[in-house]
Design a protein around this motif. Structure first.
Motif, PDB file in Angstrom:
ATOM      1  N   LEU A 117      62.930 -34.188  12.627  1.00  0.00           N
ATOM      2  CA  LEU A 117      63.427 -33.033  11.890  1.00  0.00           C
ATOM      3  C   LEU A 117      63.544 -33.437  10.441  1.00  0.00           C
ATOM      4  O   LEU A 117      64.062 -34.496  10.122  1.00  0.00           O
ATOM      5  N   GLU A 118      63.096 -32.572   9.575  1.00  0.00           N
ATOM      6  CA  GLU A 118      63.242 -32.820   8.152  1.00  0.00           C
ATOM      7  C   GLU A 118      64.211 -31.804   7.578  1.00  0.00           C
ATOM      8  O   GLU A 118      63.854 -30.647   7.363  1.00  0.00           O
ATOM      9  N   PRO A 119      65.454 -32.224   7.351  1.00  0.00           N
ATOM     10  CA  PRO A 119      66.384 -31.301   6.713  1.00  0.00           C
ATOM     11  C   PRO A 119      65.922 -31.094   5.275  1.00  0.00           C
ATOM     12  O   PRO A 119      65.553 -32.045   4.603  1.00  0.00           O
ATOM     13  N   SER A 120      65.930 -29.873   4.809  1.00  0.00           N
ATOM     14  CA  SER A 120      65.419 -29.651   3.468  1.00  0.00           C
ATOM     15  C   SER A 120      66.249 -28.622   2.726  1.00  0.00           C
ATOM     16  O   SER A 120      67.007 -27.861   3.317  1.00  0.00           O
ATOM     17  N   GLY A 121      66.069 -28.649   1.434  1.00  0.00           N
ATOM     18  CA  GLY A 121      66.806 -27.728   0.580  1.00  0.00           C
ATOM     19  C   GLY A 121      67.979 -28.408  -0.085  1.00  0.00           C
ATOM     20  O   GLY A 121      68.684 -27.813  -0.897  1.00  0.00           O
ATOM     21  N   GLY A 122      68.196 -29.665   0.273  1.00  0.00           N
ATOM     22  CA  GLY A 122      69.133 -30.567  -0.365  1.00  0.00           C
ATOM     23  C   GLY A 122      70.433 -30.002  -0.902  1.00  0.00           C
ATOM     24  O   GLY A 122      70.513 -29.638  -2.071  1.00  0.00           O
ATOM     25  N   ASN A 123      71.479 -29.950  -0.131  1.00  0.00           N
ATOM     26  CA  ASN A 123      72.810 -29.832  -0.728  1.00  0.00           C
ATOM     27  C   ASN A 123      73.425 -31.215  -0.674  1.00  0.00           C
ATOM     28  O   ASN A 123      72.851 -32.142  -0.119  1.00  0.00           O
ATOM     29  N   SER A 124      74.557 -31.376  -1.247  1.00  0.00           N
ATOM     30  CA  SER A 124      75.122 -32.720  -1.356  1.00  0.00           C
ATOM     31  C   SER A 124      76.309 -32.888  -0.427  1.00  0.00           C
ATOM     32  O   SER A 124      77.217 -33.643  -0.717  1.00  0.00           O
ATOM     33  N   ILE A 130      50.573 -17.808 -15.760  1.00  0.00           N
ATOM     34  CA  ILE A 130      51.966 -18.211 -15.951  1.00  0.00           C
ATOM     35  C   ILE A 130      51.981 -19.649 -16.492  1.00  0.00           C
ATOM     36  O   ILE A 130      51.630 -20.592 -15.793  1.00  0.00           O
ATOM     37  N   ARG A 131      52.370 -19.815 -17.692  1.00  0.00           N
ATOM     38  CA  ARG A 131      52.564 -21.153 -18.254  1.00  0.00           C
ATOM     39  C   ARG A 131      53.877 -21.708 -17.693  1.00  0.00           C
ATOM     40  O   ARG A 131      54.874 -20.991 -17.629  1.00  0.00           O
ATOM     41  N   VAL A 132      53.856 -22.957 -17.274  1.00  0.00           N
ATOM     42  CA  VAL A 132      55.109 -23.557 -16.788  1.00  0.00           C
ATOM     43  C   VAL A 132      55.447 -24.753 -17.671  1.00  0.00           C
ATOM     44  O   VAL A 132      54.609 -25.637 -17.869  1.00  0.00           O
ATOM     45  N   VAL A 133      56.638 -24.765 -18.220  1.00  0.00           N
ATOM     46  CA  VAL A 133      57.035 -25.852 -19.117  1.00  0.00           C
ATOM     47  C   VAL A 133      58.350 -26.472 -18.640  1.00  0.00           C
ATOM     48  O   VAL A 133      59.062 -25.908 -17.807  1.00  0.00           O
ATOM     49  N   ARG A 134      58.606 -27.633 -19.214  1.00  0.00           N
ATOM     50  CA  ARG A 134      59.828 -28.367 -18.871  1.00  0.00           C
ATOM     51  C   ARG A 134      60.617 -28.620 -20.143  1.00  0.00           C
ATOM     52  O   ARG A 134      60.364 -29.594 -20.852  1.00  0.00           O
ATOM     53  N   PRO A 135      61.571 -27.771 -20.467  1.00  0.00           N
ATOM     54  CA  PRO A 135      62.393 -28.018 -21.651  1.00  0.00           C
ATOM     55  C   PRO A 135      63.203 -29.301 -21.477  1.00  0.00           C
ATOM     56  O   PRO A 135      63.391 -29.784 -20.356  1.00  0.00           O
ATOM     57  N   ASP A 136      63.664 -29.849 -22.581  1.00  0.00           N
ATOM     58  CA  ASP A 136      64.487 -31.051 -22.485  1.00  0.00           C
ATOM     59  C   ASP A 136      65.876 -30.701 -21.957  1.00  0.00           C
ATOM     60  O   ASP A 136      66.230 -29.531 -21.817  1.00  0.00           O
ATOM     61  N   SER A 137      66.647 -31.726 -21.690  1.00  0.00           N
ATOM     62  CA  SER A 137      67.911 -31.499 -20.981  1.00  0.00           C
ATOM     63  C   SER A 137      68.884 -30.638 -21.774  1.00  0.00           C
ATOM     64  O   SER A 137      69.757 -29.990 -21.198  1.00  0.00           O
ATOM     65  N   LEU A 138      68.759 -30.611 -23.111  1.00  0.00           N
ATOM     66  CA  LEU A 138      69.704 -29.806 -23.886  1.00  0.00           C
ATOM     67  C   LEU A 138      69.314 -28.335 -23.905  1.00  0.00           C
ATOM     68  O   LEU A 138      70.136 -27.483 -24.224  1.00  0.00           O
ATOM     69  N   SER A 139      68.078 -28.042 -23.581  1.00  0.00           N
ATOM     70  CA  SER A 139      67.668 -26.638 -23.489  1.00  0.00           C
ATOM     71  C   SER A 139      67.563 -26.197 -22.037  1.00  0.00           C
ATOM     72  O   SER A 139      67.088 -25.106 -21.753  1.00  0.00           O
ATOM     73  N   ALA A 140      67.969 -27.083 -21.150  1.00  0.00           N
ATOM     74  CA  ALA A 140      67.688 -26.841 -19.736  1.00  0.00           C
ATOM     75  C   ALA A 140      68.794 -26.058 -19.054  1.00  0.00           C
ATOM     76  O   ALA A 140      69.957 -26.103 -19.446  1.00  0.00           O
ATOM     77  N   LEU A 141      68.404 -25.372 -18.021  1.00  0.00           N
ATOM     78  CA  LEU A 141      69.349 -24.796 -17.074  1.00  0.00           C
ATOM     79  C   LEU A 141      69.641 -25.870 -16.028  1.00  0.00           C
ATOM     80  O   LEU A 141      68.940 -26.873 -15.951  1.00  0.00           O
ATOM     81  N   PRO A 142      70.635 -25.657 -15.187  1.00  0.00           N
ATOM     82  CA  PRO A 142      70.972 -26.709 -14.224  1.00  0.00           C
ATOM     83  C   PRO A 142      69.848 -26.997 -13.219  1.00  0.00           C
ATOM     84  O   PRO A 142      69.169 -26.091 -12.766  1.00  0.00           O
ATOM     85  N   SER A 143      69.683 -28.251 -12.941  1.00  0.00           N
ATOM     86  CA  SER A 143      68.774 -28.662 -11.869  1.00  0.00           C
ATOM     87  C   SER A 143      69.368 -29.898 -11.230  1.00  0.00           C
ATOM     88  O   SER A 143      70.093 -30.645 -11.875  1.00  0.00           O
ATOM     89  N   ASN A 144      69.061 -30.106  -9.986  1.00  0.00           N
ATOM     90  CA  ASN A 144      69.513 -31.335  -9.355  1.00  0.00           C
ATOM     91  C   ASN A 144      68.368 -32.240  -8.973  1.00  0.00           C
ATOM     92  O   ASN A 144      68.506 -33.078  -8.087  1.00  0.00           O
ATOM     93  N   SER A 145      67.232 -32.028  -9.618  1.00  0.00           N
ATOM     94  CA  SER A 145      66.076 -32.914  -9.477  1.00  0.00           C
ATOM     95  C   SER A 145      65.483 -32.829  -8.069  1.00  0.00           C
ATOM     96  O   SER A 145      66.129 -32.375  -7.137  1.00  0.00           O
ATOM     97  N   PRO A 146      64.248 -33.298  -7.953  1.00  0.00           N
ATOM     98  CA  PRO A 146      63.529 -33.106  -6.687  1.00  0.00           C
ATOM     99  C   PRO A 146      63.975 -34.083  -5.607  1.00  0.00           C
ATOM    100  O   PRO A 146      63.206 -34.918  -5.164  1.00  0.00           O
ATOM    101  N   VAL A 147      65.209 -34.013  -5.199  1.00  0.00           N
ATOM    102  CA  VAL A 147      65.669 -34.848  -4.096  1.00  0.00           C
ATOM    103  C   VAL A 147      65.873 -33.958  -2.869  1.00  0.00           C
ATOM    104  O   VAL A 147      65.938 -32.743  -2.985  1.00  0.00           O
ATOM    105  N   GLY A 148      65.960 -34.595  -1.712  1.00  0.00           N
ATOM    106  CA  GLY A 148      66.332 -33.863  -0.504  1.00  0.00           C
ATOM    107  C   GLY A 148      65.361 -32.764  -0.123  1.00  0.00           C
ATOM    108  O   GLY A 148      65.769 -31.733   0.400  1.00  0.00           O
TER     109      GLY A 148
END
Ligand SMILES: Cc1cc2nc3c(=O)[nH]c(=O)nc-3n(C[C@@H](O)[C@H](O)[C@H](O)COP(=O)(O)OP(=O)(O)OC[C@H]3O[C@@H](n4cnc5c(N)ncnc54)[C@H](O)[C@@H]3O)c2cc1C
Ligand code: FES
Ligand code: FES
Lengths: 806, 295, 164
Positions: free
Chosen positions: A456-463, A524-542
């Motif tokens: 089983l692969e639990p996914s969607g990562g909560n903490s 659709i252009r997809v970009v990655r703003p820096d952390s000061l312009s960013a909305l919350p993310s918890n990174s690609p874990v879990g």
């Protein structure tokens, strides 16, 4: 959330992965590729002993070399920074980038040298004279538990970081009432993910703007916050650039200690500083090692092989410091019974420190060892009853009609159809023929076995493992976000707020936004703003991005659609219900010729305030911050909690042959059945599955961070830490099945880990099946050629089988 | 992982190389660099000067002369791998070439570099010992010969004088009867250095009698070894499978076997016997197939 | 030390220490960052470049050894801005990568293979990339990419009247 369309335009279609174009021409932008003007380089001096007091550090000779700028020791760094964040509440196990007074494993960083070039920094590092007083050390987890064991952290008072016992359900009663019991000890050796890119970070401090710019190969939740905290900076003074490609991570690219080190150095020295670990630094003292775990499992079952209860003791050797790794004993709580209907569980999780390299997060965050243990015991249950191993699994598997299914530890599995996945795999492989092939190999003098494993692969990562294992931690929020902006020319830009390590997140966002807006994802252009312009993310874990980033992108795109519809409804003078969105335009459902196209709507939003509905914000920028579905609650007092929302399922079926004289195992056939709900991009899911299996083959057969009795790491180069090459990874046949998740917008679930979750268990299963005629079994990973060969030889000698028969 | 500083020279010929070597105690020859450079990167080796012989054309050749196959020390492994003379005259050598690392390491790595490096698991060292090759070196304007049986002294230790440059290795070509070869090795991954390897070359006559046999085992002890007792037992006889294994085991019984991270000593001893047996079996089988005109 | 490197058809004079590897010279002196460092001791293959057409590990060569050799990097096999070679396109078609770190080296190893062997078997392909470690993909989509490229290249070379 069942508002999602049932059939898709772009989701699930076999589209190219947009990131690939830059990689095939060598234009990925990896941390080591970023040329910051004036960059100086760091090399590290490491401790040669598993435990030692640092008696003196003589920097004179190093500092005298031309081109050498600085020699930093642990005391100076510690005086200026805070200890690195730890997961558990273990204030007396402080972890810092450079050892302070005591070094606790061979390879621990003691001094950092800064010079004009890396080569020069290495020359200078050799000239730093450090005197040590050797201290007693402990390497083995069970030894570390003994009352007379040397303490890795004297201030902590013991080597135990975590010792929690959970009881979920009527374990005592179920054991007492079950006619049969069985115990097994299995061991998962110390291995890890070992990306081909080591960790690299460049940092540049601008004292006039009070800004620390950071480019790093990271996969770490809350990386900017943790870096800032340790450096005693406001997080608004740390700008992490997420548009850096990460050369593989699968969990380990944490890099906080590296970043705090170079962050301090650039502030202290006034020029940009870079640390690129070399492979030696990486394997000995980087964020390199994974779980090393000993399991004692007891099960209670009936005469038909139905398991009623399980007691599991997991003892993990986390190495010299705490970090986040003890949480890897927590995540498996979310799938502690695997795909089986075990109704009560006692789980004891113990994490101990030792004088080995620190353990970091590894693909599946501790679930893979646990799955291996569960799959081993179910086979022993079958063996003890003379029952077919497949049948034993079938009898215990959760059935389709039982979903959503609440397991004893508090997670509810969202959906699944395990029996069907297995049946599909057996049909695809022609199981009968596979068994016949095994028997044919056996008749020809080979040892041969069929390997089976579910996972089983639990996914969607909560903490949820954080509050579960650390009562002081009350985190229940675990977000990811997307912002979509349409500019005045009508071009669409969507954002994501983390770095990626090959999981195709830009493609994911493009596909989901395109799907929802009914527009070609290529637009659709997809970009990655820096952390000061960013909305919350918890990174690609879990295994969370398909669920969380995909979900956030979907909801943001929905908001954009709603805004476009509201504008059109206002301008067309029709009620909202009649304004219908299609492919970028909005029309009156009752009079389809009355329509506003994409540019009409964009123009209104950007230029014609007079045409905007009253109270509507001008422009076309929307964002969505998404919380994990089903997350949000703290654990109950008895430690029940919903850990992750979605549960993918895999079934691995393999045939292995072992030359009995050489003990060399060979995979002859590998079939895997895979159900990760709706597949967003088949190429990506295929690759993740294959890559996970290859990684699992490594953990099962080749890879180990072995130590000698003196505490020296033996596998510290790629000559000795053996990553599978193309020769070692067989072709894999993948059989797909789709059971959508009810919790996600398209029915998708995670898919990055299941290959790694199942392959080690499947290989162990095949090898044990092959060994069965000899009356032996192997319960330790990795199963190395020489070990297997010696076991087989001993067994053959015992049963008097002639050796050397050709 | 950067090498310590050094000077670099690229001499035009062997004598200049030798002169440079003689003039600097810390100097080392670099050929393909496939072993030396990793060692330098890890700073386990720190020559003060590198003398690059890889472009000295007089060291790069494969030719048949006086019943021998002579290979220049700086000949790239990939050249040997694809050489038609090697394929016909020295099938054992041809058989082991693909087992040396990867295509990319064979593109740079040289025959002489492998021999001079004397890794106990090196396939080329095994073949040299098995086939009684002779190694020729040059030192201070003079040539010297060392038989392979005396050349390898221990792991990465050879009888090559300090200031000598290896020039050539010569393998005798067997011409007596139907030649057959066999080679086996076991490693963790396919392309890794072997834990155990075995090579055999035989000739059999029309009656199936084994005329001549050479059997060597690599990676089990400090240097590649010959199983002479087995050779004696077999030559002049019709091979008897039942007696072969005990004979091989007997020949291996007194060997001081290596143990390391990757393989235990009992494993190496046992598997050496297995692979030796398989190599001999294959050699005999291929000898019968090939017929005399093959050599 | 001054050395003239012939890289992707152009000659560049660079000043390097003898100990500077070809890999570091390409990356640091010439800004050709498509070759990557994975291990710097010859095992992973991430640093692969072509030397006179053969795939070699640029971490195991010093730049001073490389004068006069025709060096080709990933930048040199890319047809032009925004354009992909058949091999590069095939890697995109099958998604023969994930993180992309090993990818330029894989493509160059494949390039060397297809130059010598236009119709490789799967075994040939597996063998040709066995010195290039990829941690992400499990190799399947890489092998597919190379097989696809071989097929397409053969198709391109076939005379039109052959009906392809
Ligand atoms: C990933 C990898 C896998 C490998 N696998 C194998 C394997 O399976 N089997 C195997 O046998 N090898 C293997 N090797 C090593 C092999 O590739 C090397 O080619 C070989 O060991 C050394 O040859 P070289 O020409 O590269 O020598 P170099 O590295 O240049 O030199 C090696 C040593 O020999 C000395 N030397 C070289 N030439 C001369 C000369 N003419 N006279 C005197 N001294 C000289 C040098 O001073 C140095 O001490 C592997 C290497 C790598 C990187
Ligand atoms: S970096 Fe050159 S082989 Fe790994
Ligand atoms: S694509 Fe990541 S290492 Fe190959």
């Amino acid at each position: 959330m069942s508002e999602a369309p049932r059939t898709f335009r772009f989701v699930s279609s076999d589209r190219r992965v947009r990131e690939d174009r830059r990689f095939v021409v060598g234009k990925g932008r990896f941390a080591a590729d970023i040329a910051v003007p004036g960059l100086r380089h760091v090399a590290l001096v490491t401790c040669p002993y598993p435990a030692a007091r640092i008696v003196g550090i003589d920097k004179t000779a190093a500092l005298a070399m031309p081109g050498v700028h600085y020699v930093l020791d642990g005391r100076e760094l510690a005086a200026a920074t805070l200890p690195l964040a730890a997961g558990l509440d273990t204030p007396h196990v402080p972890r810092r980038p450079l050892a302070v007074d005591i070094a606790r494993y061979a390879g621990e960083w003691v001094v950092a040298v800064v010079a004009d070039t890396r080569a020069l920094a290495e020359d200078a590092a050799e000239r730093v004279k450090i005197s040590y007083e050797r201290l007693p050390f402990v390497l083995d987890a069970e030894d570390a538990l003994k009352s007379d064991a040397p303490l890795v952290h004297a201030g902590h008072g013991s080597n135990v970081l975590l010792d929690r016992t959970f009881v979920w359900g009527e374990v005592e009663r179920d054991f007492a009432e079950s006619p049969r019991h069985l115990s097994l000890r299995v061991k998962w050796g110390r291995s890890s993910t070992v990306p081909i890119e080591t960790f690299a970070v460049a940092a540049s401090w601008d004292p006039w703007r009070e800004m620390l710019d950071v480019w790093a190969s990271i996969q770490m939740p809350k990386y900017p916050d943790q870096t800032a905290t340790a450096l005693k900076l406001p997080a608004s003074s740390v700008r992490v650039h997420y548009d850096v490609d990460v050369g593989g991570s699968y969990g380990v690219k944490r890099g906080i200690k590296h970043t705090v080190l170079v962050g301090y150095l650039t502030k202290r020295l006034g020029f940009p500083v870079r640390l690129i670990e070399d492979r030696l630094e990486n394997m000995r003292g980087g964020d390199a090692h994974g779980p090393e775990r000993l399991f004692d499992v007891d099960v209670a079952f009936d005469d038909t092989g139905v398991i009623r209860s399980m007691r599991m003791r997991a003892l993990d050797n986390v190495g010299a410091y705490a970090g986040r790794s003890p949480f890897q004993l927590g995540k498996p709580v979310g799938a502690i019974v695997g795909p089986y209907r075990i109704r009560s569980v006692q789980y004891r999780a113990i994490a101990v420190t030792s004088n080995k390299t620190v353990q970091e997060a590894v693909r599946a965050f501790g679930q893979s060892p646990t799955n291996y243990a569960i799959e081993r015991i179910i086979e022993e249950v079958a063996n003890s009853l003379g029952l077919d191993r497949l049948e034993a699994r079938r009898r215990n598997l959760i059935r389709k009609e039982e979903f959503p299914y609440l397991i004893p530890s508090g997670s509810t599995y969202d959906s699944g159809d395990y029996h069907t996945v297995i049946d599909k795999v057996l049909a695809h492989a022609d199981y009968g023929a596979l068994v016949a092939e095994r028997d044919r190999l056996r008749a020809g003098g080979m040892l041969a076995g069929i390997g089976l494993a579910t996972c089983l692969e639990p996914s969607g990562g909560n903490s949820s493992f954080e509050p579960l294992l650390n009562p002081k931690n009350t985190t229940t929020t675990w977000m990811d976000s997307c912002r979509i902006s349409v500019d005045a020319t009508g071009a669409i830009t969507a954002t994501m707020h983390t770095a990626s390590a090959g999981q195709g997140h830009e493609t994911l966002v493009g596909t989901v936004v395109g799907e929802t807006l009914e527009l070609d994802p290529e637009r659709i252009r997809v970009v990655r703003p820096d952390s000061l312009s960013a909305l919350p993310s918890n990174s690609p874990v879990g295994s969370r991005m398909a669920v969380m980033l995909g979900g956030a992108a979907f909801h943001a795109a929905r908001k954009l659609r709603e805004k476009l519809v509201a504008i059109a409804s206002h301008d067309l003078g029709v009620p909202l219900e009649r304004a219908h969105y299609r492919e970028g335009g909005v029309f009156d459902r009752d009079a389809p010729e009355r329509r506003l196209g994409w540019m009409d709507l964009v123009t209104v939003a950007h230029r014609n305030f007079h045409k905007l509905p009253p109270d509507m914000e001008p422009g076309l920028s929307v964002s969505h911050v998404m919380q994990v579905p089903t997350g949000g609650a703290l654990p109950t007092a008895d430690g029940r909690v919903q850990m992750y929302p979605c549960f993918s399922f895999e079934f691995h079926l393999i045939l292995m042959a072992i030359d009995p004289e050489l003990g060399k195992p060979e995979i002859r056939r590998y079939v895997v059945g895979h159900d990760c709900g709706t597949v967003i991009n088949p190429k990506i899911v295929h690759g993740m599955t294959m890559g996970g299996i290859a990684h699992g083959i490594g953990a099962a057969l080749y890879e180990e961070f072995a130590y000698d009795d003196e505490g020296q790491l033996l596998a510290q180069s790629f000559m000795d830490y053996l990553l599978p090459s193309s020769h070692e990874v067989p072709p894999v046949e993948i059989v797909h099945h789709v059971t959508p998740s009810p919790h996600t917008v398209f029915g998708q679930k995670g898919s990055g880990e299941s290959g790694y979750l199942g392959a080690p268990a499947a290989i162990a299963s095949a090898i044990n099946d092959a060994l069965k005629p000899l009356g032996i079994s192997v319960n330790t990973l990795p199963i190395k050629v020489s070990l297997l060969g010696d076991m087989i030889a001993a067994a053959r000698e015992k049963i008097g089988e002639p050796q050397g028969v050709e | 992982m950067k090498a310590a500083p050094f000077e670099y020279s690229r001499p035009a010929d062997i004598d200049e190389a030798c002169a440079l070597l003689g003039g600097d105690e810390g100097a080392r020859i670099i050929a393909g660099g496939q072993t030396l450079v990793p060692m330098m990167a890890m700073r386990l080796s720190r020559p003060t000067r590198l003398i690059d012989v890889s472009r000295i054309s007089a060291l790069s050749y494969i030719r048949e002369e006086d019943g021998h196959l002579a290979i220049g020390a700086a000949t790239r492994q990939c050249v040997v791998e694809n050489d038609p003379i090697v394929a016909t005259r020295m099938p054992l050598l041809a058989a082991v070439m693909p087992w040396i690392g990867h295509a990319a390491t064979r593109a740079r790595g040289t025959v002489g570099g492998s021999l001079a490096n004397a890794d106990p698991a090196a396939e080329l060292a095994l073949v040299a010992v098995t086939l009684d090759a002779t190694l020729t070196y040059r030192e201070a304007g003079r040539n010297g010969d060392i038989p392979a049986s005396e050349f390898f002294i221990g792991p990465t230790i050879t009888a090559l004088p300090m200031a000598a440059c290896l020039m050539e290795v010569r393998f005798p070509i067997w011409r007596d009867g139907h030649i057959g070869v066999g080679f086996h090795e076991v490693s963790a991954r396919r392309s890794d250095f072997a834990f155990v390897s075995a090579a055999a070359q035989v000739t059999v006559d029309e009656d199936g009698i084994c005329r001549r046999i050479a059997i060597g085992v690599g990676a089990v002890t400090d240097v590649p070894i010959r199983l002479e007792r087995v050779e004696q037992e077999l030559s002049g006889n019709r091979p008897d499978a039942a007696r072969l294994r005990p004979a091989i085991e007997g020949a291996l019984a007194d060997v001081d076997v290596t143990a390391d991270l990757h393989a235990s000593a009992p494993y190496r001893r046992r598997v050496a016997a297995t692979l030796a047996l398989r190599a001999i079996t294959d050699a005999l089988a291929s000898a019968k197939q090939r017929g005399p005109d093959a050599c | 030390m001054r050395v003239e490197l012939t890289v992707n058809g152009a000659i560049h004079g660079v000043d390097v220490e003898p100990r500077t590897t070809l890999l570091d010279a390409l990356r640091d002196n010439l800004g050709l960052t498509g070759a990557h460092a994975g291990c710097e001791h010859g095992v992973c293959g991430a640093c692969t470049v072509l030397c006179d057409g053969a795939a070699v590990r640029s971490c195991l060569m010093f730049a001073v050894q490389a004068d006069g050799i025709a060096i080709t990097t990933i930048e040199g096999v890319t047809p032009g801005p925004g354009e992909l070679s058949i091999l590069q396109d095939a890697f995109c078609e099958t998604h023969g990568m994930q993180c992309g770190y090993c990818t330029p080296a894989m493509i160059l190893a494949a390039h060397a293979l297809l130059t010598n062997n236009p119709a490789p078997s799967r075994g040939d392909i597996v063998d040709a990339i066995s010195g290039n470690i990829c941690r992400c993909t499990g190799y399947a989509q890489i092998v597919d990419a190379i097989a696809l490229a071989a097929e397409r290249i053969r198709g391109v070379n076939r005379p039109p009247e052959a009906g392809a």
